[in-house]
Design a protein around this motif. Structure first.
Motif, PDB file in Angstrom:
ATOM      1  N   UNK A 140      17.682  34.568   2.186  1.00 34.36           N
ATOM      2  CA  UNK A 140      16.705  35.658   2.142  1.00 34.36           C
ATOM      3  C   UNK A 140      17.333  36.900   1.523  1.00 34.36           C
ATOM      4  N   UNK A 141      18.567  37.180   1.909  1.00 33.69           N
ATOM      5  CA  UNK A 141      19.290  38.342   1.384  1.00 33.69           C
ATOM      6  C   UNK A 141      19.401  38.275  -0.141  1.00 33.69           C
ATOM      7  N   UNK A 172      11.418  34.575  -0.782  1.00 36.72           N
ATOM      8  CA  UNK A 172      12.163  35.172   0.336  1.00 36.72           C
ATOM      9  C   UNK A 172      11.260  35.347   1.559  1.00 36.72           C
ATOM     10  N   UNK A 173      10.019  35.805   1.348  1.00 38.25           N
ATOM     11  CA  UNK A 173       9.103  35.998   2.465  1.00 38.25           C
ATOM     12  C   UNK A 173       8.769  34.679   3.143  1.00 38.25           C
ATOM     13  N   UNK A 174       8.594  33.612   2.359  1.00 37.45           N
ATOM     14  CA  UNK A 174       8.306  32.303   2.950  1.00 37.45           C
ATOM     15  C   UNK A 174       9.452  31.837   3.843  1.00 37.45           C
ATOM     16  N   UNK A 175      10.680  32.052   3.384  1.00 39.68           N
ATOM     17  CA  UNK A 175      11.842  31.679   4.197  1.00 39.68           C
ATOM     18  C   UNK A 175      11.964  32.566   5.437  1.00 39.68           C
ATOM     19  N   UNK A 182      10.781  38.541  13.752  1.00 36.21           N
ATOM     20  CA  UNK A 182      10.113  39.733  13.237  1.00 36.21           C
ATOM     21  C   UNK A 182      10.965  40.975  13.320  1.00 36.21           C
ATOM     22  N   UNK A 183      12.009  40.943  14.168  1.00 34.30           N
ATOM     23  CA  UNK A 183      12.892  42.096  14.336  1.00 34.30           C
ATOM     24  C   UNK A 183      14.144  42.007  13.470  1.00 34.30           C
ATOM     25  N   UNK A 184      14.279  40.942  12.713  1.00 33.84           N
ATOM     26  CA  UNK A 184      15.491  40.799  11.900  1.00 33.84           C
ATOM     27  C   UNK A 184      15.476  41.832  10.776  1.00 33.84           C
ATOM     28  N   UNK A 185      16.562  42.613  10.623  1.00 34.80           N
ATOM     29  CA  UNK A 185      16.564  43.660   9.594  1.00 34.80           C
ATOM     30  C   UNK A 185      16.400  43.103   8.180  1.00 34.80           C
ATOM     31  N   UNK A 186      16.871  41.876   7.956  1.00 32.87           N
ATOM     32  CA  UNK A 186      16.689  41.280   6.633  1.00 32.87           C
ATOM     33  C   UNK A 186      15.232  41.031   6.320  1.00 32.87           C
ATOM     34  N   UNK A 187      14.485  40.577   7.325  1.00 26.98           N
ATOM     35  CA  UNK A 187      13.051  40.338   7.140  1.00 26.98           C
ATOM     36  C   UNK A 187      12.305  41.662   6.986  1.00 26.98           C
TER      37      UNK A 187
END
Length: 262
Positions: A140-141, A172-175, A182-187
């Motif tokens: 994702x990154x 990236x959004x799909x992964x 939902x709280x992951x800073x990468x997301x």
């Protein structure tokens, strides 16, 4: 410090065993990965972002998967270097007619920005394919970075860059949607930058509003861990999302200048 820890791992021969090579030959030898990381950290301390970019490029080309902190260093080096050019281009936008020399200077800055963007985009395919199958965060990154730097290119050279940015952000959004909380800073950072892209580049304000709303709603649905080390970063991104959403709903940023990004 992390700088000293990194330096402590550098293997060095005792002075009496070091080969006494000619100066030109010594300079031509490739530095070890640890040496390059140390130099990247020194360049960071000196805020020499182009130098840091060069060192982290060489680290990435070693072929070894990057640790989380190394990914962050790579991202910071290119972001600081690119943002300096992006800000410079914006600052002289109103002076293009002031002198016959200004357009050439503008083109020079665009060339430097394009070189920076293409530099990281050349690295990302191998970094994505080299990530472990279970490393959703890493993929994702890297996909987010692909979207970001294609978006920067699209600001002045849209030949294929817009569609590449959209595809990278969507992948990236799909992964992230299936593999990160939902709280992951990468997301969250991905949702922020993708929404900026939708509004500023594609001019799809309704899609940008929808993504920002859904991201904020997902944050409210999932319980918050007060001991989460990413809590502060999440709050910062949440605040920017909320500010962007308010601006978009008011129609106050049609020129794209009132939007912040991570």
């Amino acid at each position: 410090s992390s700088l000293r820890r990194c330096a402590s791992h550098i293997a060095r021969d005792p002075p009496q065993k070091r080969a006494k090579l000619p100066r030109q030959q010594r300079e031509g030898m490739s530095a070890s990965r640890s040496d390059l990381l140390v130099m990247a950290q020194i360049a960071e301390q000196a805020e020499r972002w182009d130098d840091m970019r060069e060192y982290m490029t060489r680290v990435a080309k070693v072929g070894q998967p990057l640790e989380v902190y190394e990914r962050s260093m790579l991202s910071q080096a290119f972001k600081e270097s690119a943002n300096a050019r992006r800000l410079a281009l914006r600052s002289i936008r109103g002076y293009l007619g002031a002198s016959a020399r200004v357009p050439d200077y503008h083109a020079k800055l665009q060339g430097e920005l394009a070189e920076c963007c293409q530099g990281v985009l050349n690295l990302l395919p191998d970094l994505i394919s080299g990530a472990a199958p279970e490393d959703v965060e890493g993929k994702v990154f890297y996909l987010k970075l692909t979207g970001d730097y294609c978006r920067y290119l699209a600001e002045f050279d849209s030949a294929g860059a817009v569609e590449k940015a959209r595809q990278a952000y969507e992948d990236a959004m799909n992964l992230a949607t299936t593999g990160l909380s939902g709280h992951h800073p990468g997301r969250l950072g991905l949702a922020l930058n993708f929404s900026v892209f939708l509004n500023e580049v594609l001019k799809e304000k309704s899609s940008a509003i929808k993504l920002a709303k859904e991201t904020l709603e997902q944050l409210e649905k999932e319980p918050t861990d007060p001991n989460d080390p990413d809590a502060q970063a999440n709050m910062d991104i949440k605040q920017i999302l909320q500010e962007n959403l308010a601006l978009w709903q008011q129609g106050a940023n049609d020129d794209g200048t009132a939007v912040e990004e991570m």
